[in-house]
Design a protein around this motif. Structure first.
Motif, mmCIF file in Angstrom:
data_model
loop_
_atom_site.group_PDB
_atom_site.id
_atom_site.type_symbol
_atom_site.label_atom_id
_atom_site.label_comp_id
_atom_site.label_asym_id
_atom_site.label_seq_id
_atom_site.Cartn_x
_atom_site.Cartn_y
_atom_site.Cartn_z
ATOM 1 N N GLU A 16 -7.833 5.245 -5.728
ATOM 2 C CA GLU A 16 -7.533 3.835 -5.999
ATOM 3 C C GLU A 16 -8.643 3.214 -6.843
ATOM 4 O O GLU A 16 -8.384 2.540 -7.836
ATOM 5 N N GLN A 29 -6.626 -3.975 1.632
ATOM 6 C CA GLN A 29 -5.540 -3.579 0.727
ATOM 7 C C GLN A 29 -5.246 -2.087 0.843
ATOM 8 O O GLN A 29 -4.089 -1.680 0.892
ATOM 9 N N LYS A 33 -1.909 -0.209 2.378
ATOM 10 C CA LYS A 33 -1.130 0.740 1.578
ATOM 11 C C LYS A 33 -0.914 2.062 2.318
ATOM 12 O O LYS A 33 0.168 2.637 2.276
ATOM 13 N N ARG A 139 3.549 8.292 -5.704
ATOM 14 C CA ARG A 139 2.415 8.310 -4.792
ATOM 15 C C ARG A 139 1.358 9.287 -5.291
ATOM 16 O O ARG A 139 1.628 10.151 -6.116
ATOM 17 N N GLU A 146 5.702 6.178 0.751
ATOM 18 C CA GLU A 146 5.745 4.738 1.040
ATOM 19 C C GLU A 146 6.324 4.520 2.431
ATOM 20 O O GLU A 146 7.347 5.085 2.790
#
Length: 152
Positions: A16, A29, A33, A139, A146
């Motif tokens: 990320e 965050q 996720k 992903r 998800e």
């Protein structure tokens, strides 16, 4: 090879951060996720910050950002912060020839895994992850789908 949750969280977080190195991303965050505890993730991120891999920024708009060189940081560099990579077989002292033979093979397997992890950089993993996303796989490599959780 099965990685512990801390190693997985570290790698997912670094993907990320490295994807946009100038952006600050909060632990909340990332935790949201990947559906993990923000408290648990904060411990992983604190270890990465102590190592100088990420930088912690406090205050409004703060969070974490990537501070390392993705072309030099290897998977072994990251994973070895959270688990003992390739050292278990050196403790195998067999009493029989079969024990010693098995120990030699397992030591060789450990060394090959270690060499492979040392040869893959975060930049390579990021590139592969982006290729998978571009191919319609939404992903990161190895990331949970998800709505799914990381393995415990």
């Amino acid at each position: 090879m099965k990685l512990q949750q801390n190693s997985l969280l570290a790698l997912y977080s670094l993907l990320e951060f490295a994807g946009d190195p100038m952006r600050h991303i909060s632990a909340a965050q990332i935790a949201q996720k990947y559906q993990v505890s923000p408290h648990h993730l904060a411990k992983v991120l604190a270890e990465l910050a102590r190592a100088g891999i990420v930088q912690s920024v406090r205050g409004v708009g703060g969070g974490y950002r990537f501070a390392a060189n993705a072309r030099r940081l290897t998977l072994l560099d990251v994973i070895s912060r959270f688990e003992d990579v390739g050292s278990g077989s050196t403790e195998r002292n067999g009493r029989t020839p079969a024990d010693r033979a098995l120990s030699a093979i397992l030591t060789e397997i450990d060394e090959m895994a270690k060499a492979t992890l040392k040869s893959v950089t975060l930049a390579t993993l990021l590139r592969l992850s982006q290729q998978k996303a571009d191919a319609g796989e939404p992903r990161a490599v190895g990331a949970p789908a998800e709505g799914s959780r990381l393995p415990r």
